[in-house]
Scaffold this active site. Structure first.
Site: not given
Ligand code: SAH
Length: 366
Positions: A96, A109, A116, A120, A123, A167-168, A199, A221-223, A297, A340
């Site tokens: 997508e 995006c 992936c 995480c 996600c 994906g990464e 990212s 992406s720290l979080h 989300n 996201c």
């Protein structure tokens, strides 16, 4: 070349690769500039339309090469103007891309992998598992196809690209770098390095390698402000802990005017306290960074909840008081699952993660 041999997809080639290919065929390397312009600026996938090439060269190209992007199979529009496209790849996998128009810009995006592998916990792409890396043509092809569509529909052209879809990107290094070369190439999309953002969850060796080959913008992406919590949210942290990741990011942005974007998803009661905001501010003290707070989300079966508006504002205020530029990312396209962390595509999970999760959910009973 025999009829059943595969043709070379020119969409897989950045300028350097295409110039080398033409040279190898006894052609002038500047043919690459002409062909890139036809493909990426004019949206042409038919060699016959390339009128500044001789008839003989066009015939020659037709015999050995093709120009092919992933096929759009679904197109959804959100009430806020966000649009999401589902692409089908040659092997039937689906990915997508999301288009986010704003008054001053329009961001696309895009995805870098089918699924992936990072898993995480917050996600939805992670739940789908991992299938494979995308080819350069499948990455840049998202931009190619959407650009064509937008100009047909007279919509705001893409001014920014973010590799923040499925994906990464740093685990698909070569193809992602070629695609970002094309995004920046004057003969292709001519986007400045400020308008192309990668990212990452923080693959340290690849980050170091990235610094050697490009200077596109970087988002991390720290979080979480501490390793214990971050390892639970982003399992990759067990391999590359916060200190190492931030050091690699610091080296990447250097001491010029560039700034790192820190992404921080706001999870109620998990990572959103004022104390955690202070710890985050402390972590970012010696690095040129701005923070994007992303309201979580939700997706089916997630255990997480989105932090309240008041909590997010309070977290932001703590960062502001420490002098850190902080914005709360507007949630866009959530009515069509385009926000996201909501991108899912449709593919066969080679990691069998879905099955594993189901077993875990049953307490491992079978
Ligand atoms: N693998 C890359 C890029 C893809 S994710 C990375 O980790 O950066 C793009 C951003 O969306 C990341 O910051 C990711 O952590 C965030 N994200 C993932 N799931 C989310 C969710 N459910 N709600 C909000 N943001 C999410």
């Amino acid at each position: 070349m025999g009829a059943d041999e595969e043709k070379l997809n020119l969409m897989n080639l950045d300028r350097a690769a295409m110039a080398a290919w033409f040279e190898g065929r006894g052609e002038k390397p500047f043919r690459a500039q002409q062909v890139l312009k036809w493909i990426h600026q004019h949206g042409i996938d038919d060699f016959d339309a390339m009128t500044n090439l001789s008839k003989a060269l066009r015939e020659d190209l037709k015999a050995v090469a093709e120009i092919r992007a992933p096929r759009i199979v679904a197109d959804q529009g959100s009430s806020d103007g966000t649009r999401k496209w589902l692409f089908e790849l040659d092997d039937g996998n689906r990915i997508e891309s999301v288009y986010i128009p704003e008054p001053e810009r329009a961001t696309l995006c895009i995805s870098s992998q089918v699924g992936c592998a990072l898993n995480c916990s917050f996600c939805s792409t992670a739940r789908q598992g991992f299938n494979r890396n995308l080819l350069t043509a499948e990455i840049i092809g998202q931009l190619w196809a959407v650009k064509r569509l937008l100009s047909q529909d007279n919509l705001r052209p893409i001014s920014n690209v973010v590799l923040m879809g499925m994906g990464e990107p740093l685990l698909n290094f070569d193809n992602v770098v070629s695609a970002t070369e094309l995004m920046q190439d004057d003969f292709a999309y001519a986007l400045s390095k400020r308008r192309v953002t990668l990212s990452t969850a923080g693959v340290v060796p690849a980050l170091r390698q990235l610094a050697e080959v490009t200077d596109i913008s970087l988002a991390l992406s720290l979080h979480a402000p501490d390793d214990g919590l971050r390892s639970r949210l982003v399992p990759l942290n067990q391999k590359y802990p916060i200190g190492e990741v931030l050091q690699a990011c610091r080296e990447y942005v250097g001491d010029g005017r560039r700034r790192l974007t820190v992404e921080y998803v706001m999870l109620e009661g998990v990572n959103d306290s004022d104390e955690q905001a202070r710890a985050l501010a402390k972590l970012l003290q010696h690095i040129r960074a701005k923070v994007n707070l992303i309201p979580f989300n939700p997706f089916p079966a997630t255990v997480f909840r989105r932090s309240s508006r008041e909590r997010i504002d309070s977290f932001r205020d703590v960062l502001h008081r420490s002098g850190i530029v902080t914005i709360t990312r507007k949630t866009r396209g959530d009515d069509i699952d385009a926000a996201c962390g909501q991108l899912a595509g449709d593919f066969k999970d080679r990691t069998r993660r879905r099955k594993r999760l189901a077993v875990e959910a049953n307490g491992g009973a079978n």
